[in-house]
Write a protein that holds these residues in place. Structure first.
Motif, PDB file in Angstrom:
ATOM      1  N   ILE A 132       0.857  -1.185   0.000  1.00 29.34           N
ATOM      2  CA  ILE A 132       0.000   0.000   0.000  1.00 29.34           C
ATOM      3  C   ILE A 132       0.892   1.233   0.000  1.00 29.34           C
ATOM      4  O   ILE A 132       1.773   1.370   0.859  1.00 29.34           O
ATOM      5  N   VAL A 133       0.663   2.123  -0.962  1.00 28.43           N
ATOM      6  CA  VAL A 133       1.473   3.332  -1.093  1.00 28.43           C
ATOM      7  C   VAL A 133       0.557   4.551  -1.058  1.00 28.43           C
ATOM      8  O   VAL A 133      -0.413   4.627  -1.822  1.00 28.43           O
ATOM      9  N   TYR A 134       0.872   5.479  -0.148  1.00 30.83           N
ATOM     10  CA  TYR A 134       0.193   6.770  -0.140  1.00 30.83           C
ATOM     11  C   TYR A 134       0.996   7.749  -1.000  1.00 30.83           C
ATOM     12  O   TYR A 134       2.227   7.711  -1.008  1.00 30.83           O
ATOM     13  N   ARG A 135       0.289   8.624  -1.663  1.00 33.01           N
ATOM     14  CA  ARG A 135       0.950   9.698  -2.410  1.00 33.01           C
ATOM     15  C   ARG A 135       0.568  11.034  -1.795  1.00 33.01           C
ATOM     16  O   ARG A 135      -0.610  11.357  -1.707  1.00 33.01           O
ATOM     17  N   VAL A 136       1.579  11.762  -1.382  1.00 31.47           N
ATOM     18  CA  VAL A 136       1.367  13.030  -0.681  1.00 31.47           C
ATOM     19  C   VAL A 136       1.942  14.150  -1.519  1.00 31.47           C
ATOM     20  O   VAL A 136       3.092  14.068  -1.988  1.00 31.47           O
ATOM     21  N   ASN A 137       1.151  15.205  -1.718  1.00 32.27           N
ATOM     22  CA  ASN A 137       1.635  16.352  -2.476  1.00 32.27           C
ATOM     23  C   ASN A 137       2.731  17.039  -1.693  1.00 32.27           C
ATOM     24  O   ASN A 137       2.498  17.588  -0.612  1.00 32.27           O
ATOM     25  N   GLY A 138       3.928  17.053  -2.240  1.00 29.84           N
ATOM     26  CA  GLY A 138       5.070  17.626  -1.530  1.00 29.84           C
ATOM     27  C   GLY A 138       5.345  19.059  -1.867  1.00 29.84           C
ATOM     28  O   GLY A 138       6.294  19.660  -1.361  1.00 29.84           O
ATOM     29  N   ALA A 139       4.531  19.656  -2.744  1.00 27.02           N
ATOM     30  CA  ALA A 139       4.764  21.049  -3.127  1.00 27.02           C
ATOM     31  C   ALA A 139       4.490  21.985  -1.968  1.00 27.02           C
ATOM     32  O   ALA A 139       3.577  21.776  -1.192  1.00 27.02           O
ATOM     33  N   LYS A 140       5.281  23.011  -1.844  1.00 26.12           N
ATOM     34  CA  LYS A 140       5.088  23.988  -0.775  1.00 26.12           C
ATOM     35  C   LYS A 140       3.857  24.824  -1.064  1.00 26.12           C
ATOM     36  O   LYS A 140       3.553  25.160  -2.210  1.00 26.12           O
ATOM     37  N   SER A 141       3.142  25.163  -0.003  1.00 30.87           N
ATOM     38  CA  SER A 141       1.963  26.002  -0.169  1.00 30.87           C
ATOM     39  C   SER A 141       2.384  27.450  -0.315  1.00 30.87           C
ATOM     40  O   SER A 141       3.505  27.836   0.005  1.00 30.87           O
ATOM     41  N   GLY A 142       1.467  28.261  -0.806  1.00 34.18           N
ATOM     42  CA  GLY A 142       1.776  29.676  -0.961  1.00 34.18           C
ATOM     43  C   GLY A 142       1.133  30.202  -2.224  1.00 34.18           C
ATOM     44  O   GLY A 142       0.506  29.478  -2.991  1.00 34.18           O
ATOM     45  N   LYS A 143       1.314  31.490  -2.496  1.00 34.60           N
ATOM     46  CA  LYS A 143       0.686  32.126  -3.650  1.00 34.60           C
ATOM     47  C   LYS A 143       1.180  31.471  -4.939  1.00 34.60           C
ATOM     48  O   LYS A 143       2.389  31.304  -5.131  1.00 34.60           O
ATOM     49  N   GLY A 144       0.260  31.112  -5.784  1.00 33.85           N
ATOM     50  CA  GLY A 144       0.626  30.526  -7.059  1.00 33.85           C
ATOM     51  C   GLY A 144       0.902  29.041  -7.007  1.00 33.85           C
ATOM     52  O   GLY A 144       1.199  28.439  -8.030  1.00 33.85           O
ATOM     53  N   SER A 145       0.823  28.438  -5.819  1.00 39.81           N
ATOM     54  CA  SER A 145       1.171  27.019  -5.718  1.00 39.81           C
ATOM     55  C   SER A 145       0.170  26.145  -6.460  1.00 39.81           C
ATOM     56  O   SER A 145       0.545  25.126  -7.030  1.00 39.81           O
ATOM     57  N   ALA A 146      -1.119  26.539  -6.466  1.00 37.87           N
ATOM     58  CA  ALA A 146      -2.124  25.749  -7.165  1.00 37.87           C
ATOM     59  C   ALA A 146      -1.858  25.754  -8.666  1.00 37.87           C
ATOM     60  O   ALA A 146      -1.946  24.719  -9.339  1.00 37.87           O
ATOM     61  N   THR A 147      -1.514  26.908  -9.205  1.00 39.71           N
ATOM     62  CA  THR A 147      -1.214  27.007 -10.634  1.00 39.71           C
ATOM     63  C   THR A 147       0.007  26.180 -10.989  1.00 39.71           C
ATOM     64  O   THR A 147       0.033  25.462 -11.999  1.00 39.71           O
ATOM     65  N   ALA A 148       1.025  26.267 -10.131  1.00 44.49           N
ATOM     66  CA  ALA A 148       2.242  25.500 -10.372  1.00 44.49           C
ATOM     67  C   ALA A 148       1.978  24.005 -10.301  1.00 44.49           C
ATOM     68  O   ALA A 148       2.505  23.224 -11.101  1.00 44.49           O
ATOM     69  N   ALA A 149       1.134  23.618  -9.333  1.00 42.40           N
ATOM     70  CA  ALA A 149       0.814  22.202  -9.184  1.00 42.40           C
ATOM     71  C   ALA A 149       0.068  21.694 -10.407  1.00 42.40           C
ATOM     72  O   ALA A 149       0.351  20.598 -10.921  1.00 42.40           O
ATOM     73  N   LEU A 150      -0.899  22.484 -10.903  1.00 46.31           N
ATOM     74  CA  LEU A 150      -1.658  22.078 -12.081  1.00 46.31           C
ATOM     75  C   LEU A 150      -0.743  21.948 -13.286  1.00 46.31           C
ATOM     76  O   LEU A 150      -0.869  21.020 -14.093  1.00 46.31           O
ATOM     77  N   SER A 151       0.219  22.859 -13.406  1.00 45.49           N
ATOM     78  CA  SER A 151       1.165  22.798 -14.510  1.00 45.49           C
ATOM     79  C   SER A 151       1.967  21.512 -14.470  1.00 45.49           C
ATOM     80  O   SER A 151       2.194  20.870 -15.496  1.00 45.49           O
ATOM     81  N   ARG A 152       2.384  21.111 -13.266  1.00 43.56           N
ATOM     82  CA  ARG A 152       3.161  19.870 -13.129  1.00 43.56           C
ATOM     83  C   ARG A 152       2.315  18.654 -13.479  1.00 43.56           C
ATOM     84  O   ARG A 152       2.781  17.710 -14.104  1.00 43.56           O
ATOM     85  N   ILE A 153       1.050  18.690 -13.040  1.00 44.98           N
ATOM     86  CA  ILE A 153       0.154  17.548 -13.291  1.00 44.98           C
ATOM     87  C   ILE A 153      -0.082  17.366 -14.780  1.00 44.98           C
ATOM     88  O   ILE A 153      -0.156  16.237 -15.278  1.00 44.98           O
TER      89      ILE A 153
END
Length: 269
Positions: free
Chosen positions: A27-48
């Motif tokens: 069993i493997v959990y996947r945890v978002n390791g990106a740092k939170s902060g302004k623009g983090s959602a946009t950056a995360a979507l770009s990576r995805i």
């Protein structure tokens, strides 16, 4: 005499019926390791959205919670799960219950597994009485069965011993009262596989003894019980077999006293 031997030879020995088989389970959990902060959602979507990107490129950290665990559980067994905090005990139960997908390997179950944990959901704004009814229905009891067993559930929980708490909203209950009511609802039904995650850790010794007696009854009724507990006495009093997990790996599987002795020597170091 020869005929008698031939007749005995044709009598098949009673086979133990498996209820849960874990086959090289990961069993493997996947945890978002990106740092939170302004623009983090946009950056995360770009990576995805990056084609061909792997987990590392998307800033996702893997937590390997269960590593290659294999065992077979049989009807009539009560099996304790022990190990250090974070060793994978609760994760293993959730996988058996079908709440977590396997990264590798498989879990096979015979019958419907039921998971009872200290965080099992009851509705805080409803009374204990309503939660008993809804909880019983959710566990597959008919309305008639819930009605027949209602008073027994309340009496078993002991929450009305010092007042009429069953008519009060669940939000007014202490954590111990809520845990006792959850266990009492689950224990009112016979289970193919019942998994109990620390539900006996709350409540006084009187309630714990009632709970341990009920677990033994569930075993006699041909079910299988898994019990996660940090209380070794509860494991000794309840279980005939123990699985010891450390860092997600099955370190030992055997008779209760034998495994607990090794575990207690390990933790004493």
């Amino acid at each position: 005499m020869a005929e008698q031997h031939a007749e005995q030879a044709t009598e098949a020995p009673e086979e133990r019926r498996p209820t849960v088989i874990a086959d090289d389970l990961h069993i493997v959990y996947r945890v978002n390791g990106a740092k939170s902060g302004k623009g983090s959602a946009t950056a995360a979507l770009s990576r995805i959205l990056k084609r061909g990107s792997d987990d590392a490129a998307r800033g996702v950290r893997k937590v390997h919670a269960v590593r290659g665990v294999s065992f077979v559980a049989y009807r009539g067994e009560a099996i304790g799960l022990i190990g250090s905090n974070g060793s994978g005990k609760s994760t293993l139960l959730r996988a058996i219950a079908g709440l977590l997908p396997a990264e590798k390997g498989k879990v096979h179950t015979d019958g419907q597994p039921s998971l009872l944990g200290v965080n099992a959901a009851l509705m805080n704004d409803l009374t204990g009485e309503r939660n008993v009814i809804l909880g019983g229905l959710a566990m597959g009891m008919s309305r008639e069965q819930v009605k027949e067993r209602y008073q027994g559930i309340v009496d078993f929980s002991g929450i009305d011993e010092k007042g009429d708490f069953i008519t009060l909203p669940m939000r007014t209950y202490s954590s111990g009262m809520a845990a006792r009511l959850r266990f009492s609802i689950a224990a009112a039904k016979d289970h193919d596989v019942l998994m109990i995650d620390e539900a006996l850790a709350t409540g006084d010794r009187k309630f714990q003894k009632r709970s341990e007696e009920r677990i033994r009854e569930l075993r006699k009724e041909a079910g299988t019980v898994f019990l996660v507990s940090h209380n070794n006495k509860s494991i000794r009093d309840t279980c005939d077999r123990v699985l010891w997990l450390e860092r997600g790996e099955l370190r030992m599987d055997g008779p209760t006293e034998e495994v607990l002795r090794e575990y207690e020597n390990f933790t004493a170091k």
